[in-house]
Enzyme design. Structure first.
Site, short mmCIF file in Angstrom:
data_model
loop_
_atom_site.label_atom_id
_atom_site.label_comp_id
_atom_site.label_asym_id
_atom_site.label_seq_id
_atom_site.Cartn_x
_atom_site.Cartn_y
_atom_site.Cartn_z
N GLY A 18 -5.91 -6.68 9.30
CA GLY A 18 -5.69 -6.97 7.88
C GLY A 18 -4.79 -8.15 7.54
O GLY A 18 -4.89 -9.23 8.14
N ILE A 19 -3.91 -7.91 6.59
CA ILE A 19 -3.04 -8.97 6.08
C ILE A 19 -2.08 -9.44 7.17
O ILE A 19 -1.79 -10.64 7.28
CB ILE A 19 -2.27 -8.44 4.84
N GLY A 162 -1.41 10.39 -7.48
CA GLY A 162 -1.31 10.80 -6.08
C GLY A 162 -0.58 9.83 -5.19
O GLY A 162 -0.39 10.10 -4.01
N TYR A 166 4.29 6.34 -2.20
CA TYR A 166 4.02 4.93 -1.83
C TYR A 166 4.57 4.00 -2.92
O TYR A 166 5.23 3.00 -2.64
CB TYR A 166 2.52 4.76 -1.64
N1 LIG Z 1 -4.98 -3.93 1.53
C1 LIG Z 1 -4.58 -3.77 0.29
O1 LIG Z 1 -5.39 -3.57 -0.62
C2 LIG Z 1 -3.13 -3.84 -0.04
C3 LIG Z 1 -2.75 -3.82 -1.40
C4 LIG Z 1 -1.40 -3.89 -1.72
C5 LIG Z 1 -0.46 -3.97 -0.71
N2 LIG Z 1 -0.86 -3.97 0.59
C6 LIG Z 1 0.18 -4.03 1.61
O2 LIG Z 1 -0.15 -5.04 2.54
C7 LIG Z 1 0.29 -4.64 3.84
C8 LIG Z 1 -0.87 -4.69 4.83
O3 LIG Z 1 -1.98 -3.97 4.32
P1 LIG Z 1 -3.35 -3.96 5.17
O4 LIG Z 1 -4.42 -3.47 4.26
O5 LIG Z 1 -3.51 -5.26 5.84
O6 LIG Z 1 -3.01 -2.82 6.24
P2 LIG Z 1 -3.80 -2.32 7.53
O7 LIG Z 1 -4.90 -3.26 7.89
O8 LIG Z 1 -4.12 -0.88 7.32
O9 LIG Z 1 -2.70 -2.47 8.67
C9 LIG Z 1 -1.55 -1.67 8.68
C10 LIG Z 1 -0.69 -2.11 9.83
O10 LIG Z 1 0.47 -1.26 9.86
C11 LIG Z 1 0.58 -0.71 11.18
N3 LIG Z 1 1.15 0.63 11.16
C12 LIG Z 1 0.61 1.80 10.70
N4 LIG Z 1 1.44 2.83 10.91
C13 LIG Z 1 2.55 2.30 11.52
C14 LIG Z 1 3.75 2.86 12.01
N5 LIG Z 1 4.03 4.17 11.93
N6 LIG Z 1 4.65 2.03 12.59
C15 LIG Z 1 4.42 0.70 12.68
N7 LIG Z 1 3.28 0.10 12.25
C16 LIG Z 1 2.36 0.91 11.66
C17 LIG Z 1 -0.83 -0.67 11.73
O11 LIG Z 1 -0.74 -0.62 13.16
P3 LIG Z 1 -1.91 0.07 14.08
O12 LIG Z 1 -3.19 -0.31 13.43
O13 LIG Z 1 -1.69 -0.60 15.41
O14 LIG Z 1 -1.67 1.53 14.12
C18 LIG Z 1 -1.38 -1.98 11.18
O15 LIG Z 1 -0.99 -3.05 12.02
C19 LIG Z 1 0.93 -3.27 3.68
O16 LIG Z 1 2.32 -3.40 3.53
C20 LIG Z 1 0.31 -2.74 2.41
O17 LIG Z 1 1.14 -1.80 1.75
C21 LIG Z 1 -2.16 -3.91 0.95
#
Ligand SMILES: NC(=O)c1ccc[n+]([C@@H]2O[C@H](COP(=O)([O-])OP(=O)(O)OC[C@H]3O[C@@H](n4cnc5c(N)ncnc54)[C@H](OP(=O)(O)O)[C@@H]3O)[C@@H](O)[C@H]2O)c1
Length: 257
Positions: A18-19, A162, A166
């Site tokens: 992801g990001i 819900g 977060y």
């Molecule tokens: N995507 C969206 O729509 C969105 C919107 C608003 C904000 N955000 C924010 O953007 C950021 C990235 O989002 P994303 O969608 O790219 O996320 P993502 O693809 O789901 O990736 C999450 C990452 O966090 C890691 N992670 C999960 N549990 C963990 C733990 N217990 N300890 C350490 N690392 C852990 C995962 O590692 P593993 O995969 O190796 O387990 C993965 O590298 C987050 O902070 C999220 O809140 C995202």
């Protein structure tokens, strides 16, 4: 615009997808050394490392668990030891909890949310950053410049049934960034926050039906949803020398939502 990232040591948490992955690759393209953390998906982190190398950077893959203080210490210690310090921290890793969209699943009443579930989200969102920053700051101070970028969430502003834990956890980051900006600014360390709106990462596209996302994209002022690279570019700007004096700010990458 000069990012001055060539050879700089950058730690991106949660970069196995992801990001985080897009951010690591964007730093790689600037010639940085990029530490990529994963929690369960080491193969994902290795793929990010391959992409960082391809982009021109130097990767280092490290395990890191937001829920485990010792793991945080080990991860930061390993990067600092390998590279002699850390210039940039991107706090991106997330434990989604109930924030992940689950179409069709009823939202529990707030009074039915187990306390342990609530604590787990706050512990991994807020406490984990406290521990990470306590490890990173001593190895960031005294370098020519430092940058910290925390990843928030548009959901903290809009809310969603819900997703109280977060939303509460991500909202806490606003206050943290403001205070750190005062504390660290005089030492050349600028602290900011990037707030993505719903972004087309694998986690989102796996859980939200495509027609819903297409409709949502059309409804935004920019006419499309963000992709991870949109967020990554904002992070690299704030988390580099191209950012000269933006401190304690929030940059939204929401398509104008
Ligand atoms: N995507 C969206 O729509 C969105 C919107 C608003 C904000 N955000 C924010 O953007 C950021 C990235 O989002 P994303 O969608 O790219 O996320 P993502 O693809 O789901 O990736 C999450 C990452 O966090 C890691 N992670 C999960 N549990 C963990 C733990 N217990 N300890 C350490 N690392 C852990 C995962 O590692 P593993 O995969 O190796 O387990 C993965 O590298 C987050 O902070 C999220 O809140 C995202």
């Amino acid at each position: 615009m000069k990012t001055d990232l060539q050879g700089k040591a950058v730690l991106v948490t949660g970069a196995s997808s992801g990001i985080g992955r897009a951010t690591a690759v964007a730093y790689g393209a600037e010639g940085a050394r990029v530490a990529i953390t994963y929690h369960t998906r080491e193969a994902g982190a290795r793929e990010t490392a391959r992409l960082v190398t391809e982009a021109g950077g130097t990767p280092l893959v490290v395990r890191y668990d937001l829920a485990d203080e010792q793991s945080v210490r080990d991860a930061v210690g390993r990067v600092a030891e390998e590279w002699g310090g850390i210039d940039v921290l991107v706090g991106n890793a997330v434990v989604w909890g109930e924030a992940i969209p689950r179409p069709g699943k009823p939202v529990p009443l707030f009074e039915d949310v187990p306390a342990e579930q609530w604590r787990e989200v706050l512990r991994t969102t807020v406490d984990a950053l406290f521990h990470t920053l306590q490890q990173v700051l001593p190895v960031m101070r005294g370098r020519p410049w430092g940058r910290i970028v925390l990843i928030g969430a548009g959901l903290a502003d809009t809310g969603k049934p819900g997703a109280g834990a977060y939303g509460a956890g991500k909202s806490a980051l606003y206050g943290l960034v403001r205070s750190l900006a005062w504390e660290l600014g005089p030492e050349g360390i600028l602290v900011n926050m990037v707030v993505p709106g719903q972004t087309l990462t694998e986690t989102v596209t796996a859980h939200v039906p495509a027609p819903f996302l297409e409709e949502k994209g059309r409804s935004l002022p920019s006419g499309r949803m963000s992709v991870p690279e949109d967020v990554a570019n904002a992070v690299v700007f704030l988390g580099s020398a191209a950012n000269g004096n933006t401190n304690g700010e929030t940059l939204r990458v929401t398509g104008g939502a």
